[in-house]
Design an enzyme around this catalytic site. Structure first.
Site, PDB file in Angstrom:
ATOM      1  N   ASP A   1      -2.783   2.472  -5.908  1.00 39.15           N
ATOM      2  CA  ASP A   1      -1.739   2.644  -4.743  1.00 39.15           C
ATOM      3  C   ASP A   1      -1.719   1.392  -3.953  1.00 39.15           C
ATOM      4  O   ASP A   1      -1.172   1.418  -2.864  1.00 39.15           O
ATOM      5  CB  ASP A   1      -2.253   3.937  -3.861  1.00 39.15           C
ATOM      6  CG  ASP A   1      -4.131   3.988  -3.605  1.00 39.15           C
ATOM      7  OD1 ASP A   1      -3.986   3.123  -3.981  1.00 39.15           O
ATOM      8  OD2 ASP A   1      -3.443   4.853  -2.358  1.00 39.15           O
ATOM      9  N   GLU A   2      -2.332   0.767  -4.546  1.00 41.16           N
ATOM     10  CA  GLU A   2      -2.461  -1.223  -3.537  1.00 41.16           C
ATOM     11  C   GLU A   2      -2.391  -1.865  -4.237  1.00 41.16           C
ATOM     12  O   GLU A   2      -3.274  -2.053  -5.275  1.00 41.16           O
ATOM     13  CB  GLU A   2      -3.228  -0.389  -2.132  1.00 41.16           C
ATOM     14  CG  GLU A   2      -5.008  -0.895  -2.710  1.00 41.16           C
ATOM     15  CD  GLU A   2      -5.825  -1.124  -1.037  1.00 41.16           C
ATOM     16  OE1 GLU A   2      -5.390  -2.107  -0.496  1.00 41.16           O
ATOM     17  OE2 GLU A   2      -6.535   0.006  -0.899  1.00 41.16           O
TER      18      GLU A   2
ATOM     19  N   ASP B   1       1.364  -1.340   0.139  1.00 39.01           N
ATOM     20  CA  ASP B   1       0.210   0.037  -0.209  1.00 39.01           C
ATOM     21  C   ASP B   1       0.844   1.311   0.431  1.00 39.01           C
ATOM     22  O   ASP B   1       1.560   1.481   1.322  1.00 39.01           O
ATOM     23  CB  ASP B   1      -1.015   0.480   1.001  1.00 39.01           C
ATOM     24  CG  ASP B   1      -1.675   0.934   1.239  1.00 39.01           C
ATOM     25  OD1 ASP B   1      -2.307   1.648   0.387  1.00 39.01           O
ATOM     26  OD2 ASP B   1      -2.340   1.217   2.220  1.00 39.01           O
TER      27      ASP B   1
END
Length: 375
Positions: free
Chosen positions: A120-121, A26
């Protein structure tokens, strides 16, 4: 339960029993961090990505801003009140997508089993990693190092034997941290967690659980499955397993999302056209941010409302070609609202959803349905 960065040995001893090696990566305050990286004048300062107008909403906040209580989905006026020195910058999704592609290339250097959740993860299954490293913790360390070297950004990671625990672990030592939950440690780790840390338990769910005497994972584990089903219906089976650190879901590198959207429950009932139009702008801002994060393209926009007597209704519009820009999405949402005004009674909830989604490409699959609370 020590910091995973200090463990690079055989923490996956349970593999002989068929356990997976899962990493959840993350990025730290991703949008805001990209802005601070690209503009040195923003470094070390409280930054919010989003609109600064009266109807604007925070899409992301830097860690400097979070210290003041600024959070994503917060109205900009509230954020500014909490942090008078807050600096607002407009979102640049092209820049965020470019960095996301760099990060995913790093992931695929180690495994093809990558399940992106957003820009983003992502989850990674490294049970059989490409480089033959063998240790999931070592792989997570290398990935974080590569991300820092290639993007000048930091990432946090969680390592465990299932997805539920890996995701919880990635949040444990943020920012720029690493946490490992080894085989045999899951139930004990979960027992001390506040129930709000459980994925899927929102503010309202946590309030209900508190009324029932459930504050931690340990409190939840003390309830049998029949009691949970009586109080939580179909959600009970997930809660029962999660409280014991159990999650059998595999990392899927090819999954199709059906919809993405969000809804907002109001602190007071709304009925005037002016208030509803202003609220619609807030919801458009936040939901479009979710759509951009998921890289989703769809053809149907649905407006959902719930009256103060708890009855719900919805209106939808489908277009011929996928919606790829915010203004088209916004105009459809506004038009759907105008169709139902004036309302026969006040509402307590409003939401927007984009559905009939199309995959961007086979190599970058989106996650399953996402319907997020804008509370």
């Amino acid at each position: 339960m020590s910091d995973g960065e200090k463990r690079t040995g055989d923490e996956e001893a349970g593999e002989a029993d068929g356990l997976r090696k899962i990493i959840h990566v993350d990025m730290d305050a991703f949008f805001a961090s990209v802005e601070q990286r690209d503009n040195p004048e923003l470094r070390g300062k409280p930054v919010a990505v989003g609109g600064s107008s009266g109807r604007g909403v925070v899409a992301a906040a830097s860690y400097e801003a979070r210290k003041f209580g600024v959070r994503s989905a917060m109205p900009s006026v509230t954020a500014k009140r909490k942090c008078p020195e807050l600096i607002f910058v407009k979102s640049r999704f092209d820049a965020y997508r470019e960095v996301s592609q760099q990060i995913r290339a790093i992931f695929r250097h180690h495994t093809d089993l990558v399940e992106p959740l957003s820009l983003d993860e992502a989850y990674l299954d490294v049970t059989e990693d490409k480089l033959g490293i063998g240790s999931a913790t070592r792989i997570a360390e290398l990935i974080r190092q590569e991300i820092r070297a290639k993007t000048r950004l930091t990432a946090s990671a969680g390592v465990s034997y299932n997805k539920f625990l890996a995701k919880i672990a990635s949040d444990q030592n943020k920012p720029d941290g690493l946490c490992v939950i080894r085989p045999g440690e899951g139930a004990e780790f979960v027992s001390t967690l506040p129930i709000r840390r459980f994925h899927g338990v929102g503010p309202k769910g946590a309030e209900k659980m508190a009324r029932l005497g459930i504050e931690t994972g340990g409190d939840l584990a003390a309830k049998d499955i029949e009691w949970l089903r009586a109080h939580f219906g179909s959600f009970a089976d997930y809660l029962y397993r999660a409280a014991r650190g159990i999650d059998l879901r595999p990392v899927r590198s090819s999954r199709t999302r059906k919809s993405v959207g969000g809804e907002r429950t109001f602190s007071r009932d709304l009925s005037s056209g002016g208030e509803l139009r202003e609220t619609m702008e807030d919801i458009i801002d936040i939901v479009w941010g979710y759509i951009e994060r998921a890289e989703a393209k769809g053809r149907t926009v649905t407006l959902k409302m719930k009256y103060n007597d708890f009855t719900s209704f919805s209106r939808a519009k489908t277009v011929d070609t996928p919606i790829t820009d915010r203004e088209t999405f916004a105009n459809i949402g506004r038009a759907l609202l105008e169709e139902v005004l004036p309302l026969p009674m006040p509402i307590r909830l409003m939401g927007l959803t984009l559905s009939k989604l199309e995959r961007k490409d086979a190599d970058e699959p989106p996650r399953p349905d996402a319907q997020l609370s804008l509370l």
